[in-house]
Design a protein around this motif. Structure first.
Motif, PDB file in Angstrom:
ATOM      1  N   THR A  11       0.820  -1.059   0.089  1.00 11.57           N
ATOM      2  CA  THR A  11      -0.111  -0.083   0.021  1.00 11.57           C
ATOM      3  C   THR A  11       0.876   1.372  -0.064  1.00 11.57           C
ATOM      4  O   THR A  11       1.823   1.332   0.786  1.00 11.57           O
ATOM      5  N   VAL A  12       0.370   2.353  -0.814  1.00  8.24           N
ATOM      6  CA  VAL A  12       1.274   3.540  -0.673  1.00  8.24           C
ATOM      7  C   VAL A  12       0.282   4.699  -0.602  1.00  8.24           C
ATOM      8  O   VAL A  12      -1.102   4.554  -0.793  1.00  8.24           O
ATOM      9  N   GLY A  13       0.696   5.930  -0.532  1.00  9.32           N
ATOM     10  CA  GLY A  13       0.036   7.137  -0.153  1.00  9.32           C
ATOM     11  C   GLY A  13       0.220   8.225  -0.904  1.00  9.32           C
ATOM     12  O   GLY A  13       1.537   8.182  -1.506  1.00  9.32           O
ATOM     13  N   ILE A  14      -0.577   9.405  -1.238  1.00 13.03           N
ATOM     14  CA  ILE A  14      -0.241  10.496  -2.023  1.00 13.03           C
ATOM     15  C   ILE A  14      -0.432  11.527  -1.061  1.00 13.03           C
ATOM     16  O   ILE A  14      -1.948  11.566  -0.660  1.00 13.03           O
ATOM     17  N   LEU A  15       0.374  12.244  -0.713  1.00 16.03           N
ATOM     18  CA  LEU A  15      -0.213  13.497   0.149  1.00 16.03           C
ATOM     19  C   LEU A  15      -0.239  14.726  -0.933  1.00 16.03           C
ATOM     20  O   LEU A  15       0.591  15.248  -1.799  1.00 16.03           O
ATOM     21  N   GLY A  16      -1.421  15.077  -1.072  1.00 11.14           N
ATOM     22  CA  GLY A  16      -2.138  16.003  -2.264  1.00 11.14           C
ATOM     23  C   GLY A  16      -2.785  17.162  -1.534  1.00 11.14           C
ATOM     24  O   GLY A  16      -2.596  17.594  -0.306  1.00 11.14           O
ATOM     25  N   GLY A  17      -3.504  18.016  -2.152  1.00  9.82           N
ATOM     26  CA  GLY A  17      -4.276  19.174  -1.822  1.00  9.82           C
ATOM     27  C   GLY A  17      -3.521  20.294  -1.901  1.00  9.82           C
ATOM     28  O   GLY A  17      -3.886  21.473  -1.327  1.00  9.82           O
ATOM     29  N   ASP A  25      -4.528  14.948 -10.481  1.00  9.14           N
ATOM     30  CA  ASP A  25      -3.493  14.662 -11.648  1.00  9.14           C
ATOM     31  C   ASP A  25      -2.542  13.646 -11.246  1.00  9.14           C
ATOM     32  O   ASP A  25      -2.225  12.850 -12.069  1.00  9.14           O
ATOM     33  N   PHE A  26      -2.083  13.876 -10.112  1.00 12.97           N
ATOM     34  CA  PHE A  26      -0.966  12.821  -9.813  1.00 12.97           C
ATOM     35  C   PHE A  26      -1.393  11.462  -9.424  1.00 12.97           C
ATOM     36  O   PHE A  26      -0.871  10.375  -9.965  1.00 12.97           O
ATOM     37  N   ALA A  27      -2.526  11.115  -9.022  1.00 13.18           N
ATOM     38  CA  ALA A  27      -3.137  10.106  -8.872  1.00 13.18           C
ATOM     39  C   ALA A  27      -3.303   9.442 -10.167  1.00 13.18           C
ATOM     40  O   ALA A  27      -3.202   8.199 -10.317  1.00 13.18           O
ATOM     41  N   ARG A  28      -3.650  10.081 -11.278  1.00 16.34           N
ATOM     42  CA  ARG A  28      -4.074   9.747 -12.547  1.00 16.34           C
ATOM     43  C   ARG A  28      -2.436   9.289 -13.232  1.00 16.34           C
ATOM     44  O   ARG A  28      -2.434   8.121 -13.634  1.00 16.34           O
ATOM     45  N   LEU A  29      -1.607  10.153 -12.916  1.00 14.58           N
ATOM     46  CA  LEU A  29      -0.206   9.623 -13.275  1.00 14.58           C
ATOM     47  C   LEU A  29       0.291   8.487 -12.733  1.00 14.58           C
ATOM     48  O   LEU A  29       0.997   7.570 -13.222  1.00 14.58           O
ATOM     49  N   PHE A  30      -0.261   8.049 -11.233  1.00 17.06           N
ATOM     50  CA  PHE A  30       0.407   6.968 -10.539  1.00 17.06           C
ATOM     51  C   PHE A  30      -0.306   5.675 -11.289  1.00 17.06           C
ATOM     52  O   PHE A  30       0.436   4.777 -11.458  1.00 17.06           O
ATOM     53  N   VAL A  31      -1.666   5.719 -11.501  1.00 21.11           N
ATOM     54  CA  VAL A  31      -2.208   4.680 -12.176  1.00 21.11           C
ATOM     55  C   VAL A  31      -1.541   4.401 -13.317  1.00 21.11           C
ATOM     56  O   VAL A  31      -1.451   3.153 -13.705  1.00 21.11           O
ATOM     57  N   GLN A  32      -1.360   5.243 -14.342  1.00 20.31           N
ATOM     58  CA  GLN A  32      -0.479   5.180 -15.452  1.00 20.31           C
ATOM     59  C   GLN A  32       0.767   4.686 -15.373  1.00 20.31           C
ATOM     60  O   GLN A  32       1.181   3.592 -16.100  1.00 20.31           O
ATOM     61  N   ALA A  33       1.483   5.043 -14.415  1.00 25.48           N
ATOM     62  CA  ALA A  33       2.701   4.443 -14.066  1.00 25.48           C
ATOM     63  C   ALA A  33       2.653   2.982 -13.707  1.00 25.48           C
ATOM     64  O   ALA A  33       3.541   2.039 -13.758  1.00 25.48           O
ATOM     65  N   CYS A  34       1.732   2.627 -12.754  1.00 19.66           N
ATOM     66  CA  CYS A  34       1.413   1.326 -12.441  1.00 19.66           C
ATOM     67  C   CYS A  34       1.208   0.552 -13.711  1.00 19.66           C
ATOM     68  O   CYS A  34       1.807  -0.735 -13.494  1.00 19.66           O
ATOM     69  N   GLY A  35       0.438   0.863 -14.679  1.00 22.23           N
ATOM     70  CA  GLY A  35      -0.048   0.034 -15.851  1.00 22.23           C
ATOM     71  C   GLY A  35       1.463  -0.274 -16.593  1.00 22.23           C
ATOM     72  O   GLY A  35       1.811  -1.220 -17.104  1.00 22.23           O
ATOM     73  N   PRO A  51      -2.063  -1.604  -7.000  1.00 18.96           N
ATOM     74  CA  PRO A  51      -1.914  -1.786  -5.787  1.00 18.96           C
ATOM     75  C   PRO A  51      -3.008  -0.967  -4.864  1.00 18.96           C
ATOM     76  O   PRO A  51      -3.737  -0.081  -5.472  1.00 18.96           O
ATOM     77  N   GLU A  52      -3.329  -1.156  -3.598  1.00 17.95           N
ATOM     78  CA  GLU A  52      -4.053  -0.362  -2.874  1.00 17.95           C
ATOM     79  C   GLU A  52      -3.366   1.029  -2.541  1.00 17.95           C
ATOM     80  O   GLU A  52      -2.066   1.017  -2.182  1.00 17.95           O
ATOM     81  N   HIS A  53      -4.065   2.389  -2.958  1.00 16.19           N
ATOM     82  CA  HIS A  53      -3.444   3.518  -2.624  1.00 16.19           C
ATOM     83  C   HIS A  53      -4.426   4.471  -2.154  1.00 16.19           C
ATOM     84  O   HIS A  53      -5.510   4.670  -2.684  1.00 16.19           O
ATOM     85  N   TRP A  54      -3.928   5.438  -1.368  1.00  7.18           N
ATOM     86  CA  TRP A  54      -4.599   6.511  -1.030  1.00  7.18           C
ATOM     87  C   TRP A  54      -4.393   7.818  -1.211  1.00  7.18           C
ATOM     88  O   TRP A  54      -3.160   8.155  -1.093  1.00  7.18           O
ATOM     89  N   LEU A  55      -5.143   8.669  -1.476  1.00  5.92           N
ATOM     90  CA  LEU A  55      -4.709  10.162  -1.844  1.00  5.92           C
ATOM     91  C   LEU A  55      -5.486  10.898  -0.688  1.00  5.92           C
ATOM     92  O   LEU A  55      -6.626  11.059  -0.351  1.00  5.92           O
ATOM     93  N   ALA A  56      -4.636  11.487   0.061  1.00  5.42           N
ATOM     94  CA  ALA A  56      -5.001  12.421   0.703  1.00  5.42           C
ATOM     95  C   ALA A  56      -5.049  14.085   0.499  1.00  5.42           C
ATOM     96  O   ALA A  56      -4.037  14.622   0.179  1.00  5.42           O
ATOM     97  N   GLN A  57      -6.301  14.251  -0.021  1.00  4.52           N
ATOM     98  CA  GLN A  57      -6.679  15.744  -0.183  1.00  4.52           C
ATOM     99  C   GLN A  57      -6.969  16.556   0.903  1.00  4.52           C
ATOM    100  O   GLN A  57      -8.337  16.742   0.966  1.00  4.52           O
ATOM    101  N   ILE A  98       4.919  13.081  -1.986  1.00  2.00           N
ATOM    102  CA  ILE A  98       4.309  14.487  -1.828  1.00  2.00           C
ATOM    103  C   ILE A  98       4.137  14.984  -3.461  1.00  2.00           C
ATOM    104  O   ILE A  98       4.961  15.446  -4.105  1.00  2.00           O
ATOM    105  N   ALA A  99       2.823  15.052  -3.512  1.00  2.00           N
ATOM    106  CA  ALA A  99       2.395  15.969  -4.587  1.00  2.00           C
ATOM    107  C   ALA A  99       2.595  17.392  -4.675  1.00  2.00           C
ATOM    108  O   ALA A  99       1.646  17.915  -5.144  1.00  2.00           O
TER     109      ALA A  99
END
Length: 257
Positions: A11-17, A25-35, A51-57, A98-99
């Motif tokens: 599991t990974v996380g994205i510190l957004g907002g 957009d970072f979450a979109r880029l992450f999904v693309q990078a996973c592919g 993967p399980e991933h969480w975006l903290a907006q 850190i986005a």
């Protein structure tokens, strides 16, 4: 019946907002990078392989203003960044991205408070990629806070890469593009401001590579057709790829038949 295989992920996380559009957009880029990462590992791409991933907006005070005013108070972003990172850790995240480029000024604090996490350093990831490509000089578009803190300049200098900076007046153009443009939803204004400064750097320094060192900048500048001869580096895409590598640290494991 042969056992199927599923990827072993963490599991990974994205510190957004910072701001919300850049986090999304970072979450979109992450999904693309996973592919792309699954393709590299020979993993069949399907919904369950991500993967399980969480975006903290979360609302986080302005980073540039905070770097110019170090007094204690609600204007400082450190505390909400720490709280959001703690929530990501509680959700099981093992690595966090850190986005926001400017927010990397607080990277050391986050890593110190959460030693159990890998807090990726986006600036270092970008510079490592440039060094691997043997890039010798770049132009840097960023926020006033990122320039003043030397976030990119120091890392680039250590890697032996010359960093060409906008003039003070051009930096104000960039801030207008970020705040009055992308953050206000006026992408035409943003594109004009960013493109003008990019071309000025190219003409003045003869650069062939431009680092878009603020997460808002690629949202407008990547759509511009008026930058011939410039290779655009999107730190968000670089960091998203690094986070995908953290998510797929191991190969596949057998799933139940």
């Amino acid at each position: 019946m042969l056992a199927s295989h599923r990827p072993a992920t963490q599991t990974v996380g994205i510190l957004g907002g910072m701001g919300p559009a850049a986090g999304a957009d970072f979450a979109r880029l992450f999904v693309q990078a996973c592919g792309e990462r699954m393709a590299q590992l020979g993993i069949p791409v399907h919904d369950q392989a991500y993967p399980e991933h969480w975006l903290a907006q979360v609302p986080i005070p302005d980073r540039t203003n905070a770097l110019g005013d170090t007094r204690q108070g609600a204007h400082q972003p450190a505390e909400p960044m720490l709280q959001a990172t703690g929530r990501l850790a509680a959700l099981g995240a093992r690595a966090v991205a850190i986005a926001c480029n400017t927010a990397h000024a607080w990277h050391g604090l986050l890593q110190q408070r959460f030693p159990q996490l890998v807090v990726l350093h986006g600036v270092q990831e970008v510079v490592a990629g440039l060094a691997a490509r043997q890039v010798r000089s770049v132009g840097l578009l960023a926020t006033r806070g990122a320039y003043d803190a030397g976030l990119y300049q120091g890392e680039l200098e250590r890697a032996g890469i010359a960093c060409c900076l906008p003039t003070l007046a051009e930096r104000e153009e960039l801030m207008q593009g970020i705040y009055d443009g992308v953050k206000a939803g006026d992408y035409a204004l943003a594109r004009g401001r960013f493109g003008s400064v990019a071309l000025a750097l190219q003409q003045r320094h003869g650069i062939g590579t431009l680092v878009m060192g603020c997460t808002e900048i690629p949202l407008a500048l990547e759509e511009s057709p008026a930058l011939p001869g410039l290779s655009l580096v999107n730190p968000s895409a670089v960091l998203a790829a690094a986070l995908a590598r953290q998510a797929y640290l191991v190969d596949t494991v057998p799933a139940a038949a």
